[in-house]
Design an enzyme around this catalytic site. Sequence first.
Site, PDB file in Angstrom:
ATOM      1  N   SER A 126      -0.602   7.263  -9.555  1.00  9.37           N
ATOM      2  CA  SER A 126       0.499   8.071 -10.403  1.00  9.37           C
ATOM      3  C   SER A 126       1.094   7.030 -11.169  1.00  9.37           C
ATOM      4  CB  SER A 126       1.737   8.668  -9.177  1.00  9.37           C
ATOM      5  OG  SER A 126       2.295   9.289  -9.974  1.00  9.37           O
ATOM      6  N   GLU A 142      -1.753  17.857  -4.774  1.00 11.24           N
ATOM      7  CA  GLU A 142      -0.647  17.114  -6.070  1.00 11.24           C
ATOM      8  C   GLU A 142       0.870  17.679  -6.571  1.00 11.24           C
ATOM      9  OE1 GLU A 142      -1.431  13.543  -6.793  1.00 11.24           O
ATOM     10  OE2 GLU A 142      -3.366  13.640  -6.879  1.00 11.24           O
ATOM     11  N   HIS A 181       1.050  15.234  -2.663  1.00 14.07           N
ATOM     12  CA  HIS A 181       0.679  14.010  -3.726  1.00 14.07           C
ATOM     13  C   HIS A 181       1.157  12.026  -3.435  1.00 14.07           C
ATOM     14  CE1 HIS A 181       1.237  11.727  -8.003  1.00 14.07           C
ATOM     15  NE2 HIS A 181       2.431  11.192  -7.760  1.00 14.07           N
TER      16      HIS A 181
END
Length: 525
Positions: free
Chosen positions: A191, A315, A408
């Site tokens: 991320s 995600e 995610h």
Amino acid sequence: MGTSDIPGPQVRTTAGVVRGLVDQQLGIRTWRGVPFGASTGGDNRFRAPRRPRHWRGVRDATNFGPVAPQPTYSWTDRVIGSENCLHLDIVRPDTDEELPVVVYLHGGSFIMGSSHEPMLRGYQFATAVNCVYVSVNFRLGALGYLDLRSLGEDCVANPALRDQLLALQWVQANIAQFGGDPGQVTLMGESAGGAAVATLMAVPAAEGLFHRAIVQSPPMTMVHSRAQATLWARELVYQMALPRQTTLKDLRAEHPHDLVRAGQSMMWRGRELQHLNTTYAPTVDGTLLLDHPLKVFDAGQQLQVPMLVGTNSDETSFSKFFYMRTSARSRAALRLLTAFDPEEASFVLSAYDGALDRAQFADLLADALFWAPSVRLATDHNPLAPTWMYRFDYAPAALRWLGLGAMHSLELSVIFGDPGASRTSGLSRFGGMEGMAELTDEMQHHWGRFIHHGCPGAEWPAYRPPTDTAPARATMVFDSPSHVEFDPKARKRRAWVDYDMTEWGNGRPELLAELGLLISAELGR
């Protein structure tokens, strides 16, 4: 210390001696809260980090250091952390073998997180992969990811990025004392941490500090343009209720927790997120980061190290619940695309059938933030250095039933081999986790091969353009079972080819004019 912990070996660093501990039950040695930089508070706020002060005697390294100042997202506005946050944590198997090194940069939207989150401590990972694992703390939010040069030149544009560079320099100078090989350093992140890894690949000053890169779900479109830097510096002063003539000296006199609260206020009270205008990110500053990382990759000027890059299939699946009406979803999708490239926005949107239904909207948002930039990184990197791409599809049955899928950061629980530390660990009681242990073994095998040898297992083909004898864009899909796909989502990939995702603000002329940047932007064309 627990009953299985005994005092660990003493290790001399460039700043002094540290003593960690040995966990006999886990079979690891660990040193926690090891300083790689001095305090970033007071006069050092917004400035480049400095090396830590030397200490005498033996420093206890059995406790984690303080986290960087950050919000807690509780029902209060409580802030935690200290500006004396430049510490790192080291874990390795309880052996004397020289091992390759992994330096991990945590995620958290450039706002939150730490080196010692339970998921990221790396105890199982270090032993399974057989490496020296180093997890890094760095500045966050308003203190680490804001370019305040519009308020004065007595600062640096990228404090957090410079923290990460200093940590890598510390590793080069010290990791051999912990049994790590400074010539085999893999920089890894997910991320915001993944974006940091790719950004450092575009920083000339990082040359030679790492030799492989693992880039997981990097939101590369978030890298700040000059317009964003100017906007958010102005907004921080406003949220602090300070006069427009406020200087850096004035901001250094404020309590760090007040700056964090003001930073959170300007993030949530504005309406900029609907334009993909995130409050915090690295900034193209022309000195350390000379250009947008995607432009650097396109020009072939990035560090030529082997790279493993990928994203999760769902995600931003949470965004399925954002808008009730189909027309609102489509308008929102066009608005966020137009903020970067008003000329290509409609063409991209058409590849998602207007993003009218919930699934297409979530798919578009995920691709805009994570997948399309990752494809561009892989496409531009493979001519210069070995490149592999993956997609993580595995999800527990409960997440699939909720329509969230491989959301995610879900891959972290598999890669780190610690599903109990995941935010979704409670879902395990509903069952549907079949194949997860096998997938952990598989992914750790590939990550380990890459860390030790610069390439994953032989069954994972490299990401390359098509040839007369081989198909294009091989992507390892991690699932139960895993498989390889060639050029997945080809139509949508082609839709992004000409879309400019590097200059936020192109579709906001009214804001550029307000910030006094419209004329200079036009002159720079």
